[in-house]
Motif scaffolding. Sequence first.
Motif, PDB file in Angstrom:
ATOM      1  N   VAL A  65     -15.860  11.239   0.646  1.00  0.00           N
ATOM      2  CA  VAL A  65     -14.882  11.729   1.608  1.00  0.00           C
ATOM      3  C   VAL A  65     -13.551  11.074   1.264  1.00  0.00           C
ATOM      4  O   VAL A  65     -13.475   9.841   1.145  1.00  0.00           O
ATOM      5  N   TYR A  66     -12.530  11.887   1.085  1.00  0.00           N
ATOM      6  CA  TYR A  66     -11.218  11.396   0.708  1.00  0.00           C
ATOM      7  C   TYR A  66     -10.313  11.367   1.941  1.00  0.00           C
ATOM      8  O   TYR A  66     -10.196  12.359   2.664  1.00  0.00           O
ATOM      9  N   TYR A  67      -9.681  10.212   2.141  1.00  0.00           N
ATOM     10  CA  TYR A  67      -8.824  10.002   3.304  1.00  0.00           C
ATOM     11  C   TYR A  67      -7.383   9.782   2.864  1.00  0.00           C
ATOM     12  O   TYR A  67      -7.110   9.038   1.912  1.00  0.00           O
ATOM     13  N   CYS A  68      -6.491  10.401   3.598  1.00  0.00           N
ATOM     14  CA  CYS A  68      -5.055  10.196   3.405  1.00  0.00           C
ATOM     15  C   CYS A  68      -4.587   9.043   4.293  1.00  0.00           C
ATOM     16  O   CYS A  68      -5.078   8.883   5.420  1.00  0.00           O
ATOM     17  N   ASN A  69      -3.661   8.256   3.775  1.00  0.00           N
ATOM     18  CA  ASN A  69      -3.093   7.139   4.532  1.00  0.00           C
ATOM     19  C   ASN A  69      -1.582   7.146   4.415  1.00  0.00           C
ATOM     20  O   ASN A  69      -1.036   7.464   3.352  1.00  0.00           O
ATOM     21  N   ALA A  70      -0.918   6.783   5.507  1.00  0.00           N
ATOM     22  CA  ALA A  70       0.533   6.671   5.477  1.00  0.00           C
ATOM     23  C   ALA A  70       0.969   5.486   6.320  1.00  0.00           C
ATOM     24  O   ALA A  70       0.474   5.296   7.446  1.00  0.00           O
ATOM     25  N   ASN A  71       1.878   4.699   5.784  1.00  0.00           N
ATOM     26  CA  ASN A  71       2.506   3.619   6.538  1.00  0.00           C
ATOM     27  C   ASN A  71       3.838   4.135   7.046  1.00  0.00           C
ATOM     28  O   ASN A  71       4.729   4.436   6.249  1.00  0.00           O
ATOM     29  N   PRO A  87     -21.209   7.139   1.765  1.00  0.00           N
ATOM     30  CA  PRO A  87     -22.059   6.505   2.785  1.00  0.00           C
ATOM     31  C   PRO A  87     -22.617   5.169   2.298  1.00  0.00           C
ATOM     32  O   PRO A  87     -23.078   5.056   1.159  1.00  0.00           O
ATOM     33  N   GLY A  88     -22.516   4.171   3.164  1.00  0.00           N
ATOM     34  CA  GLY A  88     -23.062   2.868   2.844  1.00  0.00           C
ATOM     35  C   GLY A  88     -22.141   1.972   2.045  1.00  0.00           C
ATOM     36  O   GLY A  88     -22.496   0.823   1.740  1.00  0.00           O
ATOM     37  N   LYS A  89     -20.963   2.471   1.702  1.00  0.00           N
ATOM     38  CA  LYS A  89     -20.015   1.666   0.937  1.00  0.00           C
ATOM     39  C   LYS A  89     -18.689   1.563   1.663  1.00  0.00           C
ATOM     40  O   LYS A  89     -18.371   2.372   2.531  1.00  0.00           O
ATOM     41  N   GLN A  90     -17.908   0.553   1.274  1.00  0.00           N
ATOM     42  CA  GLN A  90     -16.591   0.389   1.866  1.00  0.00           C
ATOM     43  C   GLN A  90     -15.623   1.450   1.345  1.00  0.00           C
ATOM     44  O   GLN A  90     -15.770   1.944   0.223  1.00  0.00           O
ATOM     45  N   ARG A  91     -14.638   1.731   2.161  1.00  0.00           N
ATOM     46  CA  ARG A  91     -13.580   2.638   1.728  1.00  0.00           C
ATOM     47  C   ARG A  91     -12.802   1.965   0.602  1.00  0.00           C
ATOM     48  O   ARG A  91     -12.485   0.779   0.682  1.00  0.00           O
ATOM     49  N   GLU A  92     -12.505   2.723  -0.443  1.00  0.00           N
ATOM     50  CA  GLU A  92     -11.819   2.154  -1.585  1.00  0.00           C
ATOM     51  C   GLU A  92     -10.536   2.915  -1.908  1.00  0.00           C
ATOM     52  O   GLU A  92     -10.425   4.117  -1.667  1.00  0.00           O
ATOM     53  N   LEU A  93      -9.591   2.177  -2.469  1.00  0.00           N
ATOM     54  CA  LEU A  93      -8.321   2.765  -2.858  1.00  0.00           C
ATOM     55  C   LEU A  93      -8.522   3.691  -4.045  1.00  0.00           C
ATOM     56  O   LEU A  93      -9.241   3.357  -4.989  1.00  0.00           O
ATOM     57  N   VAL A  94      -7.861   4.850  -3.987  1.00  0.00           N
ATOM     58  CA  VAL A  94      -7.839   5.770  -5.123  1.00  0.00           C
ATOM     59  C   VAL A  94      -6.461   5.719  -5.775  1.00  0.00           C
ATOM     60  O   VAL A  94      -6.339   5.474  -6.972  1.00  0.00           O
ATOM     61  N   ALA A  95      -5.420   5.945  -4.979  1.00  0.00           N
ATOM     62  CA  ALA A  95      -4.059   5.943  -5.518  1.00  0.00           C
ATOM     63  C   ALA A  95      -3.069   5.782  -4.377  1.00  0.00           C
ATOM     64  O   ALA A  95      -3.328   6.233  -3.256  1.00  0.00           O
TER      65      ALA A  95
END
Length: 121
Positions: free
Chosen positions: A92-98, A41-49
């Motif tokens: 909170v961990y989010y999955c991403n797919a292109n 909360p309060g921060k930008q989403r950041e890359l993990v891997a």
Amino acid sequence: QVQLVESGGGLVQPGGSLRLSCVASGSIFSINGMGWYRQVPGKQRELVATITTGGQRNYADSVKGRFTISRDNAKNTVYLQMNSLKPEDTAVYYCNANLRRIGGFFEDSYWGQGTQVTVSS
């Protein structure tokens, strides 16, 4: 329609491990890069891997040596093995797919709904 569904989050003590999974389903023609991001909360989403179709991996410095990303192309699934967890990994961990949809001409970026990871004693 395309869906990305994460699972595997939860509460774990410092030093513990969790394994996140994300399955992409729906009208998918092909998937290129997949990855994990996190947000507090309060921060930008950041890359993990991130991981390419060919298995090339990229990690944030803060997780190198502790987290491992992998994927099963046949199952349209990406995993994140998290070891030696620290309280600062709480997010909170989010999955991403292109991916390219069936009948589509271009790739688009898709996100899962997120899964909470809490590291606390």
